[in-house]
Design a protein around this motif. Structure first.
Motif, mmCIF file in Angstrom:
data_model
loop_
_atom_site.group_PDB
_atom_site.id
_atom_site.type_symbol
_atom_site.label_atom_id
_atom_site.label_comp_id
_atom_site.label_asym_id
_atom_site.label_seq_id
_atom_site.Cartn_x
_atom_site.Cartn_y
_atom_site.Cartn_z
ATOM 1 N N LEU A 16 0.827 -1.210 0.000
ATOM 2 C CA LEU A 16 0.000 0.000 0.000
ATOM 3 C C LEU A 16 0.859 1.258 0.000
ATOM 4 O O LEU A 16 0.509 2.256 -0.630
ATOM 5 C CB LEU A 16 -0.946 0.002 1.204
ATOM 6 N N LYS A 17 1.979 1.213 0.695
ATOM 7 C CA LYS A 17 2.883 2.364 0.714
ATOM 8 C C LYS A 17 3.430 2.636 -0.687
ATOM 9 O O LYS A 17 3.595 3.788 -1.091
ATOM 10 C CB LYS A 17 4.041 2.104 1.676
ATOM 11 N N SER A 18 3.712 1.585 -1.406
ATOM 12 C CA SER A 18 4.265 1.725 -2.755
ATOM 13 C C SER A 18 3.232 2.150 -3.782
ATOM 14 O O SER A 18 3.575 2.749 -4.792
ATOM 15 C CB SER A 18 4.894 0.406 -3.199
ATOM 16 N N THR A 19 1.972 1.830 -3.536
ATOM 17 C CA THR A 19 0.945 2.083 -4.548
ATOM 18 C C THR A 19 -0.004 3.222 -4.194
ATOM 19 O O THR A 19 -0.726 3.687 -5.064
ATOM 20 C CB THR A 19 0.121 0.808 -4.802
ATOM 21 N N THR A 20 -0.035 3.635 -2.926
ATOM 22 C CA THR A 20 -0.931 4.718 -2.502
ATOM 23 C C THR A 20 -0.160 5.657 -1.582
ATOM 24 O O THR A 20 1.033 5.485 -1.344
ATOM 25 C CB THR A 20 -2.155 4.162 -1.739
ATOM 26 N N SER A 21 -0.864 6.607 -1.013
ATOM 27 C CA SER A 21 -0.238 7.524 -0.058
ATOM 28 C C SER A 21 -0.352 7.009 1.370
ATOM 29 O O SER A 21 0.121 7.651 2.303
ATOM 30 C CB SER A 21 -0.877 8.911 -0.169
ATOM 31 N N PHE A 22 -0.980 5.865 1.555
ATOM 32 C CA PHE A 22 -1.140 5.269 2.888
ATOM 33 C C PHE A 22 0.195 4.683 3.345
ATOM 34 O O PHE A 22 0.807 3.893 2.647
ATOM 35 C CB PHE A 22 -2.211 4.164 2.829
ATOM 36 N N ASN A 23 0.653 5.095 4.544
ATOM 37 C CA ASN A 23 1.941 4.600 5.036
ATOM 38 C C ASN A 23 1.836 4.233 6.511
ATOM 39 O O ASN A 23 2.040 5.074 7.389
ATOM 40 C CB ASN A 23 3.048 5.641 4.833
ATOM 41 N N ALA A 24 1.517 2.987 6.787
ATOM 42 C CA ALA A 24 1.458 2.492 8.155
ATOM 43 C C ALA A 24 2.684 1.651 8.481
ATOM 44 O O ALA A 24 2.744 1.028 9.533
ATOM 45 C CB ALA A 24 0.193 1.676 8.362
ATOM 46 N N VAL A 25 3.661 1.618 7.578
ATOM 47 C CA VAL A 25 4.836 0.764 7.760
ATOM 48 C C VAL A 25 5.607 1.094 9.035
ATOM 49 O O VAL A 25 5.990 0.181 9.772
ATOM 50 C CB VAL A 25 5.745 0.803 6.515
ATOM 51 N N PRO A 26 5.858 2.378 9.360
ATOM 52 C CA PRO A 26 6.619 2.648 10.592
ATOM 53 C C PRO A 26 5.944 2.095 11.845
ATOM 54 O O PRO A 26 6.600 1.491 12.700
ATOM 55 C CB PRO A 26 6.702 4.171 10.641
#
Length: 92
Positions: A16-26
């Motif tokens: 999702l981080k790579s394909t959208t602006s959503f970034n919950a990885v941290p």
């Protein structure tokens, strides 16, 4: 199982981080790291309490670094418990 589930969710978040602006990885990365550390600590404690051989303990702990290996470890231990190879009685 929580460690394995957090790994799957982390993979989804990376996509999702790579394909959208959503970034919950941290956040999810930290949660996964904490759960992995707990898996390792509980594995070491089970080794001590269950009196596993070094090979068995190493195998269970190694499964934590193989993607989705925690799910296999859980199924393996559940099967052994059902078949009567369950926990060694605790001694004082």
């Amino acid at each position: 199982m929580p460690e394995g589930l957090s790994f799957v969710l982390l993979l989804v978040c990376v996509v999702l981080k790579s394909t959208t602006s959503f970034n919950a990885v941290p956040v999810l990365g930290m949660v996964h790291g904490i759960l992995w550390t707990c898996y390792m600590l509980f594995g070491l404690e089970a080794w001590r309490r269950q009196r596993w051989s070094l090979w068995r303990a190493a195998w269970i702990l190694l499964l934590s670094v193989i993607p989705l290996g925690g799910f296999y470890a859980e199924r393996l231990m559940a099967k052994e418990e059902r078949e009567g190879y369950g926990p060694v009685p605790a001694t004082a």
